[in-house]
Enzyme design. Sequence first.
Site, PDB file in Angstrom:
ATOM      1  N   LYS A  42       0.814  -1.186   0.000  1.00  0.00           N
ATOM      2  CA  LYS A  42       0.000   0.000   0.000  1.00  0.00           C
ATOM      3  C   LYS A  42       0.861   1.254   0.000  1.00  0.00           C
ATOM      4  CE  LYS A  42      -2.761  -2.593   3.281  1.00  0.00           C
ATOM      5  NZ  LYS A  42      -3.056  -2.713   4.721  1.00  0.00           N
ATOM      6  N   GLY A  43       2.134   1.060   0.302  1.00  0.00           N
ATOM      7  CA  GLY A  43       3.013   2.201   0.566  1.00  0.00           C
ATOM      8  C   GLY A  43       3.156   3.185  -0.582  1.00  0.00           C
ATOM      9  N   GLU A  98       7.695   2.493  -6.194  1.00  0.00           N
ATOM     10  CA  GLU A  98       7.825   2.003  -4.818  1.00  0.00           C
ATOM     11  C   GLU A  98       7.951   3.162  -3.843  1.00  0.00           C
ATOM     12  OE1 GLU A  98       7.466   0.092  -2.615  1.00  0.00           O
ATOM     13  OE2 GLU A  98       8.350  -1.883  -2.821  1.00  0.00           O
ATOM     14  N   ASP A  99       7.606   2.879  -2.601  1.00  0.00           N
ATOM     15  CA  ASP A  99       7.792   3.888  -1.558  1.00  0.00           C
ATOM     16  C   ASP A  99       9.235   3.898  -1.057  1.00  0.00           C
ATOM     17  OD1 ASP A  99       7.521   1.356  -0.482  1.00  0.00           O
ATOM     18  OD2 ASP A  99       6.021   1.899   1.004  1.00  0.00           O
ATOM     19  N   ASP A 102      14.590  -0.888   1.149  1.00  0.00           N
ATOM     20  CA  ASP A 102      15.382  -1.054   2.363  1.00  0.00           C
ATOM     21  C   ASP A 102      16.413  -2.142   2.106  1.00  0.00           C
ATOM     22  OD1 ASP A 102      16.362  -1.175   4.903  1.00  0.00           O
ATOM     23  OD2 ASP A 102      14.539  -1.883   5.850  1.00  0.00           O
ATOM     24  N   LYS A 130      17.393   3.365   0.969  1.00  0.00           N
ATOM     25  CA  LYS A 130      18.276   3.320   2.141  1.00  0.00           C
ATOM     26  C   LYS A 130      19.602   2.675   1.756  1.00  0.00           C
ATOM     27  CE  LYS A 130      14.513   2.679   5.384  1.00  0.00           C
ATOM     28  NZ  LYS A 130      14.211   1.919   6.602  1.00  0.00           N
ATOM     29  N   PHE A 151      14.314   3.662  10.497  1.00  0.00           N
ATOM     30  CA  PHE A 151      12.935   3.324  10.153  1.00  0.00           C
ATOM     31  C   PHE A 151      12.133   4.610  10.022  1.00  0.00           C
ATOM     32  CE2 PHE A 151       8.610   1.819  10.620  1.00  0.00           C
ATOM     33  CZ  PHE A 151       8.631   0.732   9.776  1.00  0.00           C
ATOM     34  N   ASP A 158       4.324   3.085   6.635  1.00  0.00           N
ATOM     35  CA  ASP A 158       3.627   2.852   7.895  1.00  0.00           C
ATOM     36  C   ASP A 158       4.498   2.213   8.955  1.00  0.00           C
ATOM     37  OD1 ASP A 158       3.688   0.249   6.471  1.00  0.00           O
ATOM     38  OD2 ASP A 158       2.494  -0.423   8.189  1.00  0.00           O
ATOM     39  N   ARG A 164       0.626   6.447   7.619  1.00  0.00           N
ATOM     40  CA  ARG A 164       0.738   6.552   6.165  1.00  0.00           C
ATOM     41  C   ARG A 164       0.278   7.908   5.650  1.00  0.00           C
ATOM     42  NH1 ARG A 164       1.647   1.372   3.968  1.00  0.00           N
ATOM     43  NH2 ARG A 164       0.624  -0.342   5.039  1.00  0.00           N
TER      44      ARG A 164
HETATM   45  P1  IMP Z   1      12.816  -4.315   1.567  1.00  0.00           P
HETATM   46  O1  IMP Z   1      12.405  -5.646   1.015  1.00  0.00           O
HETATM   47  O2  IMP Z   1      13.654  -4.486   2.805  1.00  0.00           O
HETATM   48  O3  IMP Z   1      13.515  -3.442   0.554  1.00  0.00           O
HETATM   49  O4  IMP Z   1      11.509  -3.540   2.059  1.00  0.00           O
HETATM   50  C1  IMP Z   1      10.265  -3.876   1.574  1.00  0.00           C
HETATM   51  C2  IMP Z   1       9.109  -3.111   2.175  1.00  0.00           C
HETATM   52  O5  IMP Z   1       9.258  -2.940   3.571  1.00  0.00           O
HETATM   53  C3  IMP Z   1       8.924  -1.714   1.646  1.00  0.00           C
HETATM   54  O6  IMP Z   1       8.260  -1.681   0.406  1.00  0.00           O
HETATM   55  C4  IMP Z   1       8.101  -1.102   2.755  1.00  0.00           C
HETATM   56  O7  IMP Z   1       6.749  -1.433   2.605  1.00  0.00           O
HETATM   57  C5  IMP Z   1       8.670  -1.747   3.990  1.00  0.00           C
HETATM   58  N1  IMP Z   1       9.691  -0.875   4.624  1.00  0.00           N
HETATM   59  C6  IMP Z   1      11.034  -0.934   4.498  1.00  0.00           C
HETATM   60  N2  IMP Z   1      11.638   0.037   5.215  1.00  0.00           N
HETATM   61  C7  IMP Z   1      10.634   0.739   5.798  1.00  0.00           C
HETATM   62  C8  IMP Z   1      10.611   1.893   6.665  1.00  0.00           C
HETATM   63  O8  IMP Z   1      11.620   2.507   7.041  1.00  0.00           O
HETATM   64  N3  IMP Z   1       9.387   2.317   7.062  1.00  0.00           N
HETATM   65  C9  IMP Z   1       8.220   1.710   6.673  1.00  0.00           C
HETATM   66  N4  IMP Z   1       8.197   0.643   5.856  1.00  0.00           N
HETATM   67  C10 IMP Z   1       9.391   0.150   5.427  1.00  0.00           C
HETATM   68 MG    MG Z   2       6.525  -0.846  -0.408  1.00  0.00          MG
END
Ligand code: IMP
Ligand code: MG
Length: 179
Positions: A42-43, A98-99, A102, A130, A151, A158, A164
């Site tokens: 949803k981000g 994408e939002d 990470d 990040k 974070f 969220d 959000r």
């Molecule tokens: P990744 O797979 O670690 O790159 O992160 C995947 C998902 O985790 C992102 O699309 C976000 O929905 C959530 N996410 C990662 N970091 C954050 C954060 O700092 N705040 C909130 N949601 C996060």
């Molecule tokens: Mg996301």
Amino acid sequence: MGDDLEKILVTEEQIKDRHRDLAAAIDADYAGRDLLLVGVLKGAVMVMADLARELHHPCEMDWMAVSSYGAGTTSSGVVRILKDLDTDIKDRNVLIVEDVIDSGLTLSWLVGNLRSRGPASVEICTMVRKPVAFNVDLDVRYVGFDLPNEFIVGYGLDYAEKYRNLPFIGTLAPHVYQA
Ligand code: IMP
Ligand code: MG
């Protein structure tokens, strides 16, 4: 929500300005080509809505929902499709919106999944990246902001489904996690 926040990292104005730059780059890159924006629910709802309105290039929008995180703040490493695309992306130019990236695990999985469907191209646009994302072999074409490894919440992001709707991006006060 005031007491829950620690600091603001990116203001509403900074987000708006950055969208204009990104939209201009996307307009130029996709000139004369079809474009399908794929938002990751949803981000990415806020980014998608604001970025798409800055684009002059005609585009279509579709959505996917994947789960990679639980209610906490660390990645589970497991990706599951909760909602798939309605669109057949064969021979289409797909731009994933994408939002945040990470660990990058979610997106590298998603890119692989979409590539297997025979699109003309798959590129990535993320509002926030990040530092950890540099460790993953992921070619990210458009990045809004490179932020430190904290974070963050707001502008679609969220913590346990909350925050959000904040119009800016910020960090949470420690007492929120400890509660
Ligand atoms: P990744 O797979 O670690 O790159 O992160 C995947 C998902 O985790 C992102 O699309 C976000 O929905 C959530 N996410 C990662 N970091 C954050 C954060 O700092 N705040 C909130 N949601 C996060
Ligand atoms: Mg996301």
